[in-house]
Design an enzyme around this catalytic site. Structure first.
Site, PDB file in Angstrom:
ATOM      1  NE  ARG A   1      -1.160  -6.248  -8.326  1.00 36.03           N
ATOM      2  CZ  ARG A   1      -1.100  -7.523  -8.177  1.00 36.03           C
ATOM      3  NH1 ARG A   1      -1.681  -8.069  -7.298  1.00 36.03           N
ATOM      4  NH2 ARG A   1       0.210  -8.135  -8.045  1.00 36.03           N
TER       5      ARG A   1
ATOM      6  CD  GLN B   1      -2.946  -1.104   2.551  1.00 40.38           C
ATOM      7  OE1 GLN B   1      -3.874   0.315   2.545  1.00 40.38           O
ATOM      8  NE2 GLN B   1      -2.931  -1.965   2.706  1.00 40.38           N
TER       9      GLN B   1
ATOM     10  CG  ASP C   1       5.554  -6.961 -12.282  1.00 39.50           C
ATOM     11  OD1 ASP C   1       6.827  -5.917 -12.800  1.00 39.50           O
ATOM     12  OD2 ASP C   1       4.742  -7.224 -11.393  1.00 39.50           O
TER      13      ASP C   1
ATOM     14  CE  LYS D   1       1.675  -8.886 -12.230  1.00 45.52           C
ATOM     15  NZ  LYS D   1       2.562  -9.205 -10.850  1.00 45.52           N
TER      16      LYS D   1
END
EC number: 2.7.6.1
Length: 327
Positions: free
Chosen positions: A205, A106, A179, A203
């Site tokens: 998400r 985060q 990634d 990819k």
């Protein structure tokens, strides 16, 4: 061999450990030829944490080691309370040693009305009394700037690449980034492994669903090669499991997974055991109990690196020198 100055000043260095990963603290203490300072640490009936050290900490150079496995909030709070106790006990300098930095994922706002919890953790550590932070392989480098003080960002790369070179010599390898954002790190891995080529997984998400990643395709040549799939952490194993499947579909002959932090939340052990990886290599920045282990798992000790870092800080030496300028 410890220096003469180290021996003369050893009484000023004190190592403290939270209860989350005492085995790692004991390994670090052994590397430093010292003991972990004893303490009382317990919970009251309502869950509040109490800590008291058994000996004077006045004037000491304190290093507070705490990993943050689940339950993360409990162990983070315990470390904050330990730091507060040291500050109020007149420790000269307090270094928070956090092998796995909590809330590191985060580190920015993806959408409106979201917190930046990694910054909040840094603010809490500073408010509690930490003068410095030592951590290993942050999820993103920018977290170093969240703390108002020195941050020693150590790397597990040398430990992991050294193991791979020793155990997989003369192997036709390719380093695979999970990634596009970690390609720069993959380049360093490629150099460390002798100039092997790179590939990465494209990819996407779903920001609304935690731990949910869709691997789309492999960019790079992996057919007939042993793929070294790298990442900073393995949590539920969803990202790496999808990547392994893609690499196998593209003709990879073998897949080795290497990551610094083995979070290994369920169902990671089951996923990784059944997806046909040759070996999964992690370090012990976090405790890895028997319930998280599986036959392909190898756990390397990060203790020598942490001990060398603590020694360098205590002796006012160069931490960057431990990485030939890469720290």
């Amino acid at each position: 061999m410890l220096s003469h100055d180290w021996t003369d000043n050893r009484k000023n260095l004190m190592l403290f450990s939270g209860r989350a990963h005492p085995e790692l603290a004991e390994q670090v203490a052994k590397e430093l030829d010292m003991h972990v300072t004893t303490q009382d640490a317990r919970e009251f009936a309502n869950g509040e944490i109490f800590v008291r050290f058994h000996e004077s900490v006045r004037g000491c150079d304190a290093f507070v080691l705490q990993s943050c496995p689940a339950p993360v909030n409990t162990w983070l709070m315990e470390q904050l309370i330990m730091i507060d106790a040291l500050k109020r006990g007149s420790a000269k300098r307090i270094t928070a040693v956090i092998p796995f930095y909590p809330y590191a994922r985060q580190d920015k706002k993806h959408r409106g009305r979201e917190p930046i919890s990694a910054r909040l953790v840094a603010d809490l550590l500073k408010t509690a009394g930490a003068d410095r932070i030592v951590t290993v392989d942050l999820h993103t480098d920018q977290i170093q700037g969240f703390f108002d003080g020195p941050v020693d960002h150590m790397r597990g790369q040398n430990l992991l690449t050294g193991y791979i070179k020793n155990n997989y010599p003369d192997t036709n390898m390719v380093v695979v980034s999970p990634d596009s954002g970690r390609v720069r790190i993959a380049e360093k891995w490629g150099d460390a492994l002798g100039g092997v080529p790179l590939a990465f997984i494209h990819k996407t998400r779903d920001l609304r669903v935690p731990n949910q990643v869709v691997s789309n395709r492999v960019v790079g040549e992996v057919e007939g090669r042993t793929c070294v799939l790298i990442d900073d952490m393995i949590d539920t194993g969803g990202t790496v499991a999808g990547a392994v499947q893609l690499l196998r579909n593209d003709g990879a002959s073998d897949v080795i997974i290497a990551a610094t932090h083995g979070v290994l939340s369920p169902p990671a052990a089951e996923r990784l055991a059944q997806y046909g990886t040759r070996e999964v290599i992690v370090t012990n920045t976090l405790p890895i109990g028997e319930e998280k282990r599986f036959p392909q798992l190898t756990v390397l000790s990060i203790a020598p690196l942490l001990a060398s870092t603590i020694r360098a800080i205590f002796e006012n030496g160069s931490v960057t020198g431990l990485f030939d300028g890469e720290a």
